[in-house]
Structures are given as C-alpha cells and as structure tokens.
Design a protein around this motif. Structure first.
Motif, PDB file in Angstrom:
ATOM      1  N   GLN A  13      -8.637  -5.555  -0.574  1.00 21.54           N
ATOM      2  CA  GLN A  13      -7.387  -5.969   0.046  1.00 21.54           C
ATOM      3  C   GLN A  13      -6.420  -4.800   0.245  1.00 21.54           C
ATOM      4  OE1 GLN A  13      -5.500  -9.433  -1.891  1.00 21.54           O
ATOM      5  NE2 GLN A  13      -7.346  -9.524  -3.137  1.00 21.54           N
ATOM      6  N   SER A  62      -9.860  -2.650  -4.887  1.00 22.28           N
ATOM      7  CA  SER A  62      -9.696  -3.934  -4.219  1.00 22.28           C
ATOM      8  C   SER A  62      -9.790  -3.759  -2.710  1.00 22.28           C
ATOM      9  CB  SER A  62      -8.343  -4.549  -4.578  1.00 22.28           C
ATOM     10  OG  SER A  62      -8.070  -5.648  -3.745  1.00 22.28           O
ATOM     11  N   GLU A  77      -0.986 -13.607   1.656  1.00 22.52           N
ATOM     12  CA  GLU A  77       0.131 -12.729   1.310  1.00 22.52           C
ATOM     13  C   GLU A  77       1.010 -12.473   2.528  1.00 22.52           C
ATOM     14  OE1 GLU A  77       2.647  -9.963  -0.685  1.00 22.52           O
ATOM     15  OE2 GLU A  77       1.341 -11.589  -1.383  1.00 22.52           O
ATOM     16  N   ALA A 116      -5.339 -11.687   1.610  1.00 23.34           N
ATOM     17  CA  ALA A 116      -4.365 -10.844   2.318  1.00 23.34           C
ATOM     18  C   ALA A 116      -3.623 -11.660   3.373  1.00 23.34           C
ATOM     19  CB  ALA A 116      -5.073  -9.651   2.956  1.00 23.34           C
ATOM     20  N   ILE A 140      -5.677  -3.305   3.691  1.00 24.64           N
ATOM     21  CA  ILE A 140      -5.067  -4.325   4.553  1.00 24.64           C
ATOM     22  C   ILE A 140      -3.598  -4.493   4.196  1.00 24.64           C
ATOM     23  CG2 ILE A 140      -5.162  -6.731   5.311  1.00 24.64           C
ATOM     24  CD1 ILE A 140      -8.090  -6.764   4.360  1.00 24.64           C
ATOM     25  N   LEU A 141      -3.317  -4.592   2.898  1.00 21.45           N
ATOM     26  CA  LEU A 141      -1.947  -4.820   2.446  1.00 21.45           C
ATOM     27  C   LEU A 141      -1.037  -3.648   2.804  1.00 21.45           C
ATOM     28  CD1 LEU A 141      -2.635  -6.453  -1.040  1.00 21.45           C
ATOM     29  CD2 LEU A 141      -1.929  -7.587   1.072  1.00 21.45           C
ATOM     30  N   SER A 177     -11.534 -11.895   0.386  1.00 20.56           N
ATOM     31  CA  SER A 177     -10.408 -11.006   0.100  1.00 20.56           C
ATOM     32  C   SER A 177      -9.456 -10.915   1.284  1.00 20.56           C
ATOM     33  CB  SER A 177     -10.914  -9.602  -0.262  1.00 20.56           C
ATOM     34  OG  SER A 177     -11.623  -9.626  -1.476  1.00 20.56           O
ATOM     35  N   SER A 178     -10.012 -10.962   2.489  1.00 21.37           N
ATOM     36  CA  SER A 178      -9.166 -10.938   3.682  1.00 21.37           C
ATOM     37  C   SER A 178      -8.317 -12.200   3.764  1.00 21.37           C
ATOM     38  CB  SER A 178     -10.027 -10.813   4.944  1.00 21.37           C
ATOM     39  OG  SER A 178     -10.708  -9.576   4.958  1.00 21.37           O
TER      40      SER A 178
END
Length: 280
Positions: free
Chosen positions: A235, A233, A139, A136, A238-239, A132-133
C-alpha cells in the motif's frame, strides 16, 4: 545533501512489459547495475550482445529521444549503494527512502493538477481496488470524504461490475491495481469510460492499451526489484501518491477544505463524547 534524486529505474520498470526479449535483457542490466562502468552504446552493446539500434529502441520506449539522452539521465543520478548496511531497521528505512525516491522520479505534477481539476468538477467519485489496493481505496474515501468530496470505495468484485452501470459524465472513477491486471478494476474503468465518466488508473505498469479507457494513468513504484521489497507494505507507494493528489486538491481551496476537515473532526469527537456520556 539531496535526498530525492531523479532516477530512470522506475521508468524502466513501469515499461517493462512493453519490451521485447532483447529489450528486457537491456532493462535487467540497468535495473540491477550497482557500479559505475562504461555505459557507451559500443561498450554496452558488446557486453550484452545486442545491437546499438536495440539500445536506441529501448531508450525511446522509456520515453527518451535516444540512448545518449537515456544514459545521460542514468549517470547524472547514479549513486553507489553502501557496501554494508547493518540492522533490520536501517535496511527497511533505506528501502522506504528508495521508494520515495522512485515516487519522486515518477510523479508528474501537471498530471496531478489535471486530476485535481477532475475532482473539482465531478459530482461523485468512485475508487476501487482489491486486497491491499482495496485498503488504499478505503483510505482515499475516508480522507477525501472529510473535505467534502462525495466519494465511495469498493473492494468487492460483484459491486465493481454493478457500479459500472451507474457511472456517467458526472462521475470520476479511480481504479487501483499495482499489477495492472485486476480484471474487475479494469472492467469498471472500461465501462465507466464508455458511459462518459472520467477515469484514472493507479498502477506500476505502463501499457498503451490503458489509453483506450483511462483519462490518466498514474504510475507508482514497483516493489519487484527492491531488496527486502517483500517486507514492505504494497500500500505504501499508493498512499504516498494519494497524499500528493490530496495535497494538490486541498491547496486549490485551502481555507474551505480545512474548515470542512476540522468540522468533521469535531463531529467525530462530539459523537464519541456523546457515546461515553450514554454509557455512564
């Protein structure tokens, strides 16, 4: 009504791994406590069977001058949870709101300003993460690329280790690891720092050892102690922090960066139009 309240809970969580067994017992109480009670050092030491000196050491590890200052901050923003929450949608939105509150409690605007300057000064930027990182990281690459940053993302173990060789004082390297234990990410940060690159780690864990190879450690909220955190999530925190960094960076030279963003958007639209015309 204020939606965002400063809370000490995410600060406790980020330092959890640094605590002794006794201090973890104290941390668990403050993380899980859901009712107003007598939080004096005498009352808590008796309730938890710990010494008042242990409470003081715990508070100092959390970044406070002592237990009194810690409790003051804890009580100022203590909000009792609603007794009944019905409906999955409301429950999930409540969890997201709690994550935003925790992000607000952790964000260090001076630190974000320093990272923004790192981005301005770097000739190239590398961002890495696994799972998942890694998503990110991808992204972040897409967003910053569109405003003129020379940036690449990596989610592959072997590539992380190989790329470490090419980093130098012209580089800025971001590592994303919520657990703070992804060895490939930490390896890239260590080796890049050793070669002169600036390094930034985004994590939910605050460990003294990171200071040896990270110029900045950006703390993000953990999902571990949230009700229904398992359906959120990983993420998301982080997002949110990446959005904060992005906003600061764009604001430094807003006019030029907005033009670059619009130009990349126009190029994408033109490209899709050309593709459609070739299909007709």
């Amino acid at each position: 009504m204020e939606y965002y309240l400063k809370s000490v809970v995410p600060i406790i969580e980020s330092n959890y791994d640094n605590f002794t067994t006794v201090e973890k017992n104290i941390a668990d109480f403050f993380i899980q406590n859901q009712k107003k009670t007598d939080l004096s050092a005498k009352a808590i030491s008796e309730q938890l069977f710990v010494s008042e000196a242990s409470l003081s050491r715990f508070a100092k590890k959390c970044g406070f001058r002592g237990y009194r200052e810690f409790v003051y901050q804890y009580e100022q923003n203590f909000v009792e949870k609603q007794e009944s929450i019905t409906g999955n949608t409301r429950t999930i939105l409540t969890v997201y709101q709690e994550l935003l509150n925790r992000t607000y409690s952790l964000v260090d605007e001076a630190q974000i300003g320093r990272i923004s300057r790192f981005l301005n000064q770097a000739e190239r930027v590398l961002v890495c993460g696994r799972g998942s990182s890694g998503l990110a990281a991808r992204e972040m690459e897409l967003r910053f690329m569109r405003i003129g940053v020379d940036i690449d993302s990596i989610g592959d173990t072997d590539l992380m280790r190989m790329q470490a060789v090419f980093q130098d004082k012209r580089s800025l390297v971001f590592g994303i690891s919520i657990s703070g234990q992804q060895e490939d990410v930490l390896y890239l940060l260590r080796e890049s720092h050793r070669r002169g690159a600036r390094t930034v780690l985004m994590t939910a864990k605050n460990k003294d050892e990171y200071a040896e190879f990270c110029d900045e450690v950006v703390l993000v909220p953990s999902l571990n102690h949230l009700d229904h955190g398992n359906v959120i999530s990983p993420q998301f925190p982080i997002l949110v922090m990446l959005d904060v960094i992005y906003s600061y960076y764009v604001e430094k030279d807003k006019y030029i960066r907005e033009i670059l963003h619009d130009n990349t958007l126009r190029a994408l639209k033109d490209g899709r139009g050309g593709y459609r015309r070739s299909m007709e």
